[in-house]
Scaffold this motif. Sequence first.
Motif, PDB file in Angstrom:
ATOM      1  N   THR A  52      80.550  30.853  48.927  1.00  0.00           N
ATOM      2  CA  THR A  52      81.002  30.545  50.280  1.00  0.00           C
ATOM      3  C   THR A  52      82.273  29.706  50.188  1.00  0.00           C
ATOM      4  O   THR A  52      82.568  29.107  49.146  1.00  0.00           O
ATOM      5  N   ASP A  96      81.287  26.224  49.238  1.00  0.00           N
ATOM      6  CA  ASP A  96      81.016  26.055  47.805  1.00  0.00           C
ATOM      7  C   ASP A  96      82.314  26.012  47.004  1.00  0.00           C
ATOM      8  O   ASP A  96      82.458  25.216  46.082  1.00  0.00           O
ATOM      9  N   ARG A 154      86.288  39.132  51.559  1.00  0.00           N
ATOM     10  CA  ARG A 154      85.203  38.428  52.253  1.00  0.00           C
ATOM     11  C   ARG A 154      84.164  39.438  52.700  1.00  0.00           C
ATOM     12  O   ARG A 154      84.492  40.578  52.999  1.00  0.00           O
ATOM     13  N   HIS A 179      77.502  36.864  54.740  1.00  0.00           N
ATOM     14  CA  HIS A 179      76.382  36.398  53.915  1.00  0.00           C
ATOM     15  C   HIS A 179      75.159  37.245  54.240  1.00  0.00           C
ATOM     16  O   HIS A 179      74.949  37.642  55.387  1.00  0.00           O
ATOM     17  N   GLN A 206      77.737  32.166  57.594  1.00  0.00           N
ATOM     18  CA  GLN A 206      78.462  32.040  56.326  1.00  0.00           C
ATOM     19  C   GLN A 206      79.182  33.342  55.963  1.00  0.00           C
ATOM     20  O   GLN A 206      78.754  34.427  56.342  1.00  0.00           O
ATOM     21  N   LEU A 246      80.862  35.168  52.421  1.00  0.00           N
ATOM     22  CA  LEU A 246      80.979  35.106  50.966  1.00  0.00           C
ATOM     23  C   LEU A 246      82.350  35.631  50.538  1.00  0.00           C
ATOM     24  O   LEU A 246      82.850  36.610  51.093  1.00  0.00           O
TER      25      LEU A 246
END
Length: 154
Positions: free
Chosen positions: A63, A66, A93, A96, A102, A104
Amino acid sequence: MTYANDMPTVEKVARTDAGLASVLRLSVMRLRRRLASERHPDNVLSMNAMAVLGALYRNGELTVGDLAKIEMVQPPSMTRSVNCLVDGGFASRRPHDTDGRQVLVELTERGRTTLLADRARRDEWLTQRLRDLTPDERAVLRRAAPILERLASG
């Protein structure tokens, strides 16, 4: 007045913790600048963008939050970095799987190719420089590498 010949040697300065800190800081910064100058000539990305690609390469999908934690920046800054990487085709991208809030971020093939070519060029330069050292000097660096890694991670 102090002359260059009057300056203490690295060995003398590094006898104290403060002296060692000063010598290491300067040496690591110079090495970083030199490695940055050895970048692949086709690489248009900043060092920060390359660090993000490296984090994605090491960790897989992450993410933005993160990535921001790993790179020790604020999430809005990481969002800007990710936007540039996505716009350039170096990352992508996707939503999630379980958290709709979110997103990823993952490395694309272009990002992976760019990262690995850049690393190979820098590793080649550093490998050559290591060959110029004595076996004892290389042994010292082998023992120091995990310690430097630990310092950098803390």
